[in-house]
Design an enzyme around this catalytic site. Structure first.
Site, short mmCIF file in Angstrom:
data_model
loop_
_atom_site.label_atom_id
_atom_site.label_comp_id
_atom_site.label_asym_id
_atom_site.label_seq_id
_atom_site.Cartn_x
_atom_site.Cartn_y
_atom_site.Cartn_z
CE1 TYR A 260 0.62 0.45 4.61
CE2 TYR A 260 0.05 -1.86 4.26
CZ TYR A 260 0.68 -0.74 5.06
OH TYR A 260 1.24 -1.09 6.28
CG HIS A 310 5.37 1.94 1.99
ND1 HIS A 310 4.08 1.95 1.84
CD2 HIS A 310 5.76 2.31 3.03
CE1 HIS A 310 3.48 1.91 3.04
NE2 HIS A 310 4.65 2.55 4.05
#
Ligand code: C5P
Length: 334
Positions: A260, A310
């Protein structure tokens, strides 16, 4: 009236008209708000003069001429949660619950109802107009801010958005003195002053329960790590990042890279959707690819960039592309 006098009056009237006309034209060409008074004085319609969606020199929401940006930029999903938009489509809810899966999550809609009894349920920042020029500074936590002297430049924006552990005290010359919005999640929270809006990014239902608790009873002390049981923040200024917007950022802007988006990229997208002009500071890894901080020596920490949560490189490349396309202005520090 003598012929000479009549001529003088006509010459004066002509001169007056041409000066007025040139000034109006100039004000709209260079979009100088100090000259907008002429628009109101003469009650001239916006549609006649309007050059773009905002009153800044360049407007983020100007979609013409950039298919890459226009394909991704969607203003129909609001960045912040309200009671109304908290009812998520099944697929969005499942995606969001998978981010930081909980074994026995509480009932989401009950938690949301309780949340909006503690914080205001308002629709904010939907005031974009050809008369508005809202400038925003997004301040990431990169060590490239050290010695940058960006402080006064950052402070000159209307909105100043910081995130996570970001301190100001002792670093004012490089990072500035003001904060209008501070973006965080429970595990990265810090106390704020009364004038700052806390923007919570919820990655699980427990995060919404945590903010309720941290502003009231202080009963939640642990998520997957110990968290602040109480937080100093103005309850009336607490905002919640919309999970549906989070999914939109992940899919449309990052093409589903990483697990995410990072706090920094989510803060940048928040700004792009509520501001007319965005300046970006404090983004960029060190020479070894680590997400180092301006207030500590964490060069070897690696941070998230190498954990796979990430995709730091992809995020940074999208950010650079936005700067190349003059959608944002990027200040790379030292
Ligand atoms: O380290 P932290 O997650 O608190 O940093 C906030 C954000 O700042 C990150 O999510 C990232 O987007 C950005 N950052 C960066 N380069 C660094 C440190 C942080 O781009 N060296």
């Amino acid at each position: 009236m003598s012929l000479a006098k009549q001529r003088k009056v006509w010459t004066f009237a002509l001169l007056f008209c041409s000066i007025t006309f040139t000034t109006i034209l100039f004000s709209y060409t260079f979009r100088d708000p100090s000259l907008y008074i002429f628009k109101h004085a003469f009650q001239l319609s916006d549609s006649f003069f309007s050059k773009g969606p905002c009153a800044c020199r360049q407007c983020i929401a100007e979609l013409e001429g950039d298919p890459w940006f226009a394909e991704r930029f969607n203003q129909s999903i609001h960045p912040l949660m309200t009671r109304e938009n908290s009812i998520l489509p099944e697929e969005t809810f499942r995606w969001w619950q998978w981010l930081q899966a909980e074994r026995q999550p509480a009932n989401f809609s009950e938690v949301v109802e309780e949340l909006f009894q503690v914080i205001p349920d308002e629709v904010l920042y939907t005031d974009a107009s050809p008369d508005r020029c809202r400038t925003c500074a997004v301040v990431g936590n990169s060590g490239n801010l050290k010695g940058s002297h960006y402080g006064s430049l950052i402070d000159s924006s209307d909105f100043i958005i910081r995130m996570n552990q970001a301190p100001r005290s002792g670093f004012e010359e490089d990072v500035g003195t003001k904060t209008t919005h501070h973006v965080m999640y429970p595990e990265s929270a810090i106390d704020l002053d009364n004038t700052t809006s806390l923007v919570l990014i919820p990655f699980k239902t427990l995060d919404l329960q945590w903010i309720i608790s941290a502003l009231t009873t202080g009963t939640i002390k642990q998520t997957y790590v110990p968290v602040m049981p109480t937080i100093k923040a103005n309850k009336n200024k607490v905002l919640i990042y919309n999970p549906a917007f989070l999914k939109y950022v992940y899919e449309s802007w990052l093409e589903s890279r990483g697990r995410y988006p990072s706090t920094g990229f989510l803060s940048l997208q928040f700004a792009i959707h509520i501001c007319d002009e965005v300046s970006v500071f404090g983004f960029g890894a060190d020479q070894y690819g680590n997400w180092h901080h301006y207030w500590e020596d964490n060069h070897l920490a690696g941070a998230f960039r190498h954990t796979g949560v990430h995709d730091g490189d992809y995020e940074y490349n999208v950010t650079l592309l936005l700067a190349d396309k003059h959608k944002i202005q990027m200040f790379k520090g030292r």
